[in-house]
Design a protein around this motif. Structure first.
Motif, short mmCIF file in Angstrom:
data_model
loop_
_atom_site.label_atom_id
_atom_site.label_comp_id
_atom_site.label_asym_id
_atom_site.label_seq_id
_atom_site.Cartn_x
_atom_site.Cartn_y
_atom_site.Cartn_z
N ASP A 455 -84.90 -74.43 9.10
CA ASP A 455 -85.23 -73.52 8.00
C ASP A 455 -84.89 -72.09 8.38
O ASP A 455 -84.57 -71.78 9.54
CB ASP A 455 -86.70 -73.67 7.60
CG ASP A 455 -87.65 -73.38 8.75
OD1 ASP A 455 -87.22 -72.80 9.77
OD2 ASP A 455 -88.84 -73.73 8.63
N ASN A 456 -84.96 -71.20 7.42
CA ASN A 456 -84.51 -69.81 7.65
C ASN A 456 -85.29 -69.11 8.76
O ASN A 456 -84.72 -68.40 9.58
CB ASN A 456 -84.61 -69.02 6.35
CG ASN A 456 -83.60 -69.49 5.31
OD1 ASN A 456 -82.47 -69.82 5.64
ND2 ASN A 456 -84.02 -69.55 4.06
N LEU A 457 -86.62 -69.31 8.78
CA LEU A 457 -87.43 -68.66 9.79
C LEU A 457 -87.07 -69.15 11.19
O LEU A 457 -86.90 -68.36 12.12
CB LEU A 457 -88.91 -68.90 9.51
CG LEU A 457 -89.90 -68.25 10.50
CD1 LEU A 457 -89.73 -66.73 10.49
CD2 LEU A 457 -91.33 -68.64 10.15
N GLY A 458 -86.90 -70.48 11.34
CA GLY A 458 -86.53 -71.03 12.64
C GLY A 458 -85.13 -70.62 13.05
O GLY A 458 -84.88 -70.33 14.23
N ALA A 459 -84.21 -70.59 12.10
CA ALA A 459 -82.84 -70.19 12.41
C ALA A 459 -82.78 -68.75 12.89
O ALA A 459 -82.10 -68.43 13.88
CB ALA A 459 -81.95 -70.38 11.18
N PRO A 541 -75.94 -73.40 9.74
CA PRO A 541 -75.55 -73.53 8.32
C PRO A 541 -76.79 -73.52 7.42
O PRO A 541 -77.91 -73.75 7.88
CB PRO A 541 -74.85 -74.89 8.28
CG PRO A 541 -75.48 -75.67 9.39
CD PRO A 541 -75.76 -74.67 10.48
N PRO A 542 -76.62 -73.29 6.13
CA PRO A 542 -77.75 -73.38 5.19
C PRO A 542 -78.31 -74.81 5.16
O PRO A 542 -77.57 -75.78 5.25
CB PRO A 542 -77.13 -72.99 3.84
CG PRO A 542 -75.85 -72.31 4.17
CD PRO A 542 -75.37 -72.88 5.45
N ASP A 543 -79.61 -74.91 5.00
CA ASP A 543 -80.27 -76.21 4.95
C ASP A 543 -80.55 -76.56 3.50
O ASP A 543 -81.32 -75.89 2.82
CB ASP A 543 -81.57 -76.16 5.76
CG ASP A 543 -82.26 -77.52 5.82
OD1 ASP A 543 -81.65 -78.49 5.36
OD2 ASP A 543 -83.39 -77.59 6.33
N VAL A 544 -79.91 -77.62 3.01
CA VAL A 544 -80.03 -78.00 1.61
C VAL A 544 -81.47 -78.36 1.24
O VAL A 544 -81.92 -78.14 0.11
CB VAL A 544 -79.06 -79.16 1.29
CG1 VAL A 544 -79.43 -80.40 2.07
CG2 VAL A 544 -79.02 -79.45 -0.20
N VAL A 545 -82.22 -78.90 2.19
CA VAL A 545 -83.60 -79.32 1.88
C VAL A 545 -84.48 -78.10 1.65
O VAL A 545 -85.19 -78.00 0.65
CB VAL A 545 -84.15 -80.20 3.02
CG1 VAL A 545 -85.62 -80.54 2.75
CG2 VAL A 545 -83.32 -81.47 3.16
N HIS A 546 -84.45 -77.15 2.60
CA HIS A 546 -85.33 -75.98 2.48
C HIS A 546 -84.83 -74.98 1.44
O HIS A 546 -85.62 -74.41 0.69
CB HIS A 546 -85.45 -75.28 3.84
CG HIS A 546 -86.21 -76.06 4.86
ND1 HIS A 546 -85.60 -76.86 5.78
CD2 HIS A 546 -87.55 -76.17 5.10
CE1 HIS A 546 -86.51 -77.43 6.56
NE2 HIS A 546 -87.69 -77.04 6.16
N LEU A 548 -82.60 -75.46 -1.19
CA LEU A 548 -82.45 -75.95 -2.56
C LEU A 548 -83.64 -76.78 -3.02
O LEU A 548 -84.34 -76.42 -3.96
CB LEU A 548 -81.16 -76.77 -2.69
CG LEU A 548 -79.85 -76.00 -2.49
CD1 LEU A 548 -78.66 -76.91 -2.69
CD2 LEU A 548 -79.76 -74.82 -3.45
N PHE A 549 -83.88 -77.91 -2.35
CA PHE A 549 -84.92 -78.84 -2.81
C PHE A 549 -86.32 -78.25 -2.72
O PHE A 549 -87.19 -78.57 -3.53
CB PHE A 549 -84.86 -80.13 -2.00
CG PHE A 549 -83.55 -80.85 -2.13
CD1 PHE A 549 -82.78 -80.70 -3.28
CD2 PHE A 549 -83.07 -81.66 -1.12
CE1 PHE A 549 -81.55 -81.35 -3.41
CE2 PHE A 549 -81.86 -82.32 -1.24
CZ PHE A 549 -81.10 -82.15 -2.38
N GLU A 550 -86.56 -77.40 -1.72
CA GLU A 550 -87.87 -76.75 -1.60
C GLU A 550 -87.83 -75.28 -1.98
O GLU A 550 -88.83 -74.59 -1.85
CB GLU A 550 -88.39 -76.89 -0.16
CG GLU A 550 -88.69 -78.33 0.25
CD GLU A 550 -89.25 -78.42 1.65
OE1 GLU A 550 -89.43 -77.35 2.29
OE2 GLU A 550 -89.52 -79.54 2.14
N GLY A 551 -86.69 -74.78 -2.44
CA GLY A 551 -86.56 -73.37 -2.74
C GLY A 551 -86.11 -73.09 -4.16
O GLY A 551 -86.91 -72.96 -5.09
#
Length: 574
Positions: A455-459, A541-546, A548-551
């Motif tokens: 996710d963005n925070l971890g990245a 890379p962007p995470d589709v789960v965090h 899109l699906f959760e955002g």
């Protein structure tokens, strides 16, 4: 004179050759097949009786030349130093692994393919269990070793093999018992760890099964033996039949495996059996703070990789591992897998030599009720990895995702990613600099991390970017300011994307001026600090789960539903 195609042993009679085949079968185990003894017949059989039946139907007692006294020539490259059919097909398979087109080697078959699995499937379906002859020029007879074999009937073969069976049965039955025991253990392991059946339920199942085999089956077995003896006119003592039935039930390999003192009878015994017979990589505890009793569990990525790539099926499907020349080439603008992208082909290690590609995944999960009082107290952060060399269809399965580490989220916030990822980085450095030895390939193969999905925070935490998403520079892909996101329409032409050189300049400015951050960069990436072939600007890379699906998707759906509800209310009002 006859010669064994597997080991080259020369024998004078066909009956001796068949006996020799059974000894070879005993040595290599039940998976070793029996080849036909006749020239230009490519059949192989899993059982002894199947070979005898084939000889009776297709090769009646006649004078023939031993098949094993022939040599094979590759019709692709002309290599003619192949003494056995097994070596010949291994050579053909190597051409297929190099993506070369191979035509079927049997007569009256024009099948062509450059896919290894397709060729093996075709050979098994179309040319197994029937008489097949090789095309001209492939198989040639060695006149110095070939001779005329004496006539012998299949009845004589069976009769001459009676003495061999007495010496063979002991080893065969022992191997068969071990195979049955191993199969039962694999089924129980699947029940416990795939279908999540509890140990108590498995114990109950085994107890009932043991009762059925040991007690209930004795009477049925006794009745069956008595009936068979009566039908064949045999005189027998009933006490002997009872004892025979009891011994048969007690020596049943299933009962011996799950009985009271069997190796699979209890959870502790099953766990010990799994460790000794299956490839288990034990987790290792790493201490973060001995005084406060803080630690986490880590499963070695290197050991797991060696066990996984020791499987021939996985190794055959892996891209960029089988041969040095088998490198994925970018031939079109169509993007189907990660191997078609520029980031993969610009990586110095992944693109220019045989290499292992790893994809890391990091995320947190709740083990307690997320709505209760224990929320966030026992939250766990998991580190997983995927072998990037596998095709997309394989990577989409949960069985292809492997656990590397588990740590409490509170400890991760306290000690940071750099301290937690230390054992992971140590293994990755070894993989990148020295590599791991793969026994199936017979050589050492290097590898590196292709990307980290998080996710963005971890990245931002791992990559060294600013972790406050309400600041000025919150994007790890470009240097745009937050105020410009909603005002500029054509962002691709205005925003400056971060590159390796630009990121290096930002780090240099921070170090020279002792600034806390610059353009959203705070420090050097934890992975880039130790891995030479990992780029921070392309590795997160962007995470589709965090994202899109959760955002974005829930947010957009909420706006749409809100608008639809308002329109519905307005419609009813008017």
């Amino acid at each position: 004179m006859w010669r064994c195609k597997d080991c080259g042993t020369t024998l004078t009679k066909r009956s001796e050759l068949l006996k020799h085949y059974k000894l070879i079968h005993r040595h290599y185990g039940r998976g070793h097949s029996y080849p036909c003894t006749y020239l230009n017949c490519a059949c192989r059989f899993k059982t002894w009786n199947a070979l005898l039946s084939h000889l009776s139907r297709n090769h009646p007692a006649q004078q023939a030349v031993s098949k094993a006294a022939s040599t094979f020539t590759c019709h692709i490259c002309g290599h003619n130093q192949l003494s056995t059919e097994r070596e010949y097909f291994q050579h053909i398979y190597q051409h297929l692994k190099n993506k070369e087109t191979v035509t079927c080697v049997f007569q009256n078959c024009e099948y062509k393919t450059n896919v290894y699995e397709n060729f093996k499937s075709h050979k098994y379906r179309k040319h197994s269990g029937t008489v097949n002859t090789f095309k001209p020029g492939i198989s040639s007879v060695d006149e110095s070793c070939a001779s005329v074999a004496s006539d012998i009937s299949d009845v004589e073969i069976i009769e001459s093999d009676v003495n061999l069976n007495s010496a063979f049965d002991n080893g065969y039955s022992e191997n068969l018992e071990k195979d049955i025991e191993l199969k039962i253990a694999s089924v129980l392991l699947k029940l416990e760890h795939i279908f999540l059946v509890s140990n108590a339920a498995v114990d109950e199942l085994l107890q009932e099964l043991n009762y059925l085999i040991g007690s209930v089956s004795v009477a049925i077995t006794q009745k069956t033996i008595s009936q068979v003896l009566q039908d064949n006119g045999c005189q027998f003592d009933q006490s002997v039949v009872e004892k025979l039935a009891s011994v048969l039930c007690e020596t049943n390999p299933v009962k011996k495996a799950i009985g009271d003192k069997g190796p699979l009878s209890s959870p502790w015994r099953r766990k010990a059996y799994y460790k000794s017979h299956f490839k288990v990589v034990e987790p290792v505890e790493y201490i973060l703070d001995r005084k406060n009793n803080k630690s986490f569990q880590y499963i070695s990525i290197l050991k797991s990789l060696q066990h996984i790539l020791d499987c021939q099926t996985i190794l055959d499907q892996a891209v960029n591992l089988n041969t040095v020349d088998n490198q994925p080439q970018k031939t079109s603008v169509h993007y189907k897998t990660i191997f078609d992208g520029d980031f993969f082909h610009e990586n110095g290690l992944l693109s220019k030599q045989e290499s292992i590609s790893l994809i890391l995944y990091i995320d947190e999960f709740e083990i307690c009720n997320p709505l209760g009082t224990s929320r966030r107290k026992h939250k766990i952060c998991g580190l997983y990895w995927v072998l990037g060399n596998l095709p997309p269809g394989c990577n989409s399965a949960l069985t292809s995702i492997y656990l590397a580490a588990l740590i409490k989220s509170n400890d991760l916030k306290c000690y940071g990613y750099e301290k937690v990822l230390k054992p992971v980085i140590n293994d990755l450095v070894i993989l990148e600099q020295s590599g791991i030895f793969l026994s199936k390939l017979g050589r050492t193969v290097k590898g590196t991390v292709q990307c980290v999905v998080v996710d963005n925070l971890g990245a931002h935490s791992i990559a060294g970017f600013f972790e406050n998403f309400s600041g000025t520079y919150v994007c790890r892909f470009c240097t745009a300011e937050t105020s410009e996101f909603q005002t500029i329409e054509v962002r691709s032409e205005v925003f400056t994307l971060r590159t390796k050189d630009i990121h290096a300049d930002h780090l240099r400015i921070i170090e020279e001026n002792k600034w806390p951050s610059y353009y959203g960069v705070k420090s050097k990436c934890i992975l880039s600090k130790h891995l030479s072939h990992f780029d921070v600007t392309t590795g997160f890379p962007p995470d589709v789960v965090h994202d899109l699906f959760e955002g974005i998707v829930p947010f957009e759906l909420a706006l749409c539903l809100n608008l639809l509800i308002k329109k519905s209310i307005s419609h009813y009002v008017h």
